[in-house]
Design a protein around this motif. Structure first.
Motif, short mmCIF file in Angstrom:
data_model
loop_
_atom_site.label_atom_id
_atom_site.label_comp_id
_atom_site.label_asym_id
_atom_site.label_seq_id
_atom_site.Cartn_x
_atom_site.Cartn_y
_atom_site.Cartn_z
N THR A 139 -5.23 41.86 -6.26
CA THR A 139 -6.38 41.19 -5.64
C THR A 139 -5.96 40.10 -4.66
O THR A 139 -6.81 39.45 -4.06
CB THR A 139 -7.29 40.58 -6.71
OG1 THR A 139 -6.57 39.55 -7.43
CG2 THR A 139 -7.75 41.64 -7.71
N THR B 75 -13.04 44.80 -11.41
CA THR B 75 -11.93 44.19 -10.67
C THR B 75 -10.68 45.07 -10.77
O THR B 75 -10.02 45.36 -9.77
CB THR B 75 -11.62 42.78 -11.21
OG1 THR B 75 -12.77 41.95 -11.00
CG2 THR B 75 -10.42 42.18 -10.50
N THR C 281 -11.68 47.35 -7.52
CA THR C 281 -11.14 46.48 -6.47
C THR C 281 -9.64 46.69 -6.32
O THR C 281 -9.12 46.77 -5.20
CB THR C 281 -11.44 45.01 -6.80
OG1 THR C 281 -12.85 44.84 -6.99
CG2 THR C 281 -10.97 44.10 -5.68
#
Length: 468
Positions: A223, A262, A266
């Motif tokens: 991330t 996430t 992501t």
């Protein structure tokens, strides 16, 4: 003299990946025209879609100008714009063809694809010669290069003009002989999530070769806004994403939902951008939870996804993203058993401690041992199997969780009748925390995996070895 009107053809050479291409050149009294690189036509003939990012031109005004032998960590498409050259290529990659040599002449009607790590050198045969090369990476002082002396006795290149009579740079004259050459290593393989159950199995499958790199979230943050520069990504050939959020029930909570999206969406999107931009093969591990389990037959790779819970929704979203990468493998698996806490170890512990469990008997599927997944992934990447989605589980007859629990009891020397089968609703009837819906049918069709030559282990036999 340039030959006009040749058909577009591709010819392999003794050096793996080094491919010669005859180009159609159309000429008349005004001059000539050719399509120097035509992606659609050339890739349909088997040339790699190597994604050039830079176009260079080299001009030599004197006959006999000689350059090389240089091996770079990128692919090149070399062709002549005007004039004629003698080319020599030497495989300087690690492996059994190290030192192999190929030579030919190039004019505007012939080009050659030079794969990463193959040394290339050129000698001009006519004055005012210009040749062009497309490359799929930008020059970098941090890249790993390799060089070979033009006069190396082992290569024994038949230069049309003796090297004593031609123009050569002082630097090229000092390159080492073959015995002292530093081979170009393979493109790196990055395993993400290397400390998890599947990650540990991948460590065993791939070993500790210098070009294999293992990482986890402590050393590579998917991330991070700096991910694009976290590695020299052009040095990587494969990324295996063994990292995932797998807490199926916790994913139904507000915090779990956020963490699942996430990690499973992501993070996959970030890897997809890296892989697409750098010509990397992305291996993405998926789950039977992308299906709702309502079919009465095994699920194939082409069945539409229909996830029931948050975890399954994030895995389906990750699959859709991974499928956009030009080079990808999506591995769908189920009921994973590896080195760590899992259903099989829990049942073996209950049996040993004299506890008689209630186990769900209306969900069916196959166990999948992490060593089988790792072996399958390595088989696909090593053999460069057709890319796409593959179901990959252990083989054998589908069973319920209760059936497998009874197998564990039997194989550990305990009475299997101590296991009581119950419905999913009954099993979770007293749960106080959110419970994710489960697919009732998690059986995956393995036809495509078998056709690709993936070795599939019988689940019962593997269970026996696992418990032993």
């Amino acid at each position: 003299m340039t030959e006009y009107g040749k058909p577009l053809t591709v010819t392999a050479t003794p050096i793996p990946g080094l491919v010669v291409c005859d180009l159609p050149v159309h000429g008349d009294a005004r001059g000539w025209f050719k399509e120097n690189w035509q992606r659609e036509k050339m890739t349909s003939l088997g040339l790699p879609d190597f994604g050039p990012v830079q176009n260079n031109i080299s001009f030599n005004d004197q006959v006999g100008t000689t350059r090389g032998i240089h091996a770079e960590p990128w692919d090149k498409w070399v062709s002549v714009a005007t004039g004629r050259i003698f080319g020599a290529w030497v495989d300087l990659r690690e492996g059994p063809t190290f030192g192999a040599v190929y030579t030919t002449e190039l004019d505007p009607s012939k080009a050659i694809f030079v794969p990463r790590g193959v040394g290339n050198s050129y000698q001009t045969l006519t004055p005012d010669t210009a040749y062009t090369y497309l490359v799929n990476d930008h020059w970098s002082p941090d890249a790993a290069y390799s060089f070979l002396n033009l006069a190396d006795e082992n290569a024994d290149i038949p230069w049309p003009i003796p090297l004593t009579d031609v123009e050569i740079s002082a630097k090229d004259l000092t390159h080492p002989r073959l015995a002292d050459v530093t081979p170009i290593p393979p493109r790196r393989i990055l395993v993400i999530g290397a400390n998890g159950q599947l990650g540990r199995a991948l460590r065993a499958a791939y070993g500790n070769a210098p070009h294999i790199e293992y990482t986890d979230r402590s050393t590579l943050d998917l991330t991070s806004p700096d991910l694009a520069t976290a590695r020299r990504w052009r040095d990587y050939g494969t990324i295996i994403n063994a990292a995932a959020y797998t807490k199926v029930d916790t994913a139904e909570t507000p915090d779990g939902r956020r963490d699942a999206w996430t990690a499973n969406v992501t993070g996959v999107a970030a890897l997809a951008r890296i892989a697409t931009g750098n010509g990397i093969t992305l291996v993405h591990v998926s789950s039977d939870y992308v299906y709702d389990g309502t079919l009465t037959r095994p699920y194939t790779e082409t069945d539409p996804v229909c996830p029931l819970g948050v975890y399954g929704q994030t895995k389906a979203a990750g699959d859709a993203i991974a499928a956009t990468v030009p080079r990808h493998y999506i591995i769908r698996t189920s009921w994973v058993i590896g080195d760590g806490p899992n259903f099989v170890r829990t049942m073996a512990s209950l049996a040993e401690r004299g506890i008689d469990p209630r186990v769900v008997d209306d969900q069916t599927g196959r166990l999948t041992f992490t060593s089988d997944i790792a072996t399958g992934i390595r088989h696909l990447t090593d053999t460069t199997a057709p890319q796409g989605t593959y179901n990959l589980t252990s083989s054998g007859d589908p069973r319920s969780w209760a059936d497998i629990a009874r197998q564990v009891f039997t194989l550990t020397g305990h009475d299997p009748t101590r296991v009581t089968g119950v419905s999913t609703e009954d099993y979770f009837s007293t749960a106080k925390e959110p419970i994710a819906p489960r697919p009732r049918n998690s059986t995956l069709d393995l036809t495509k995996a078998r056709n690709a030559g993936i070795p599939l282990t019988d689940a019962t036999e593997h269970l026996r070895r696992y418990l032993a």
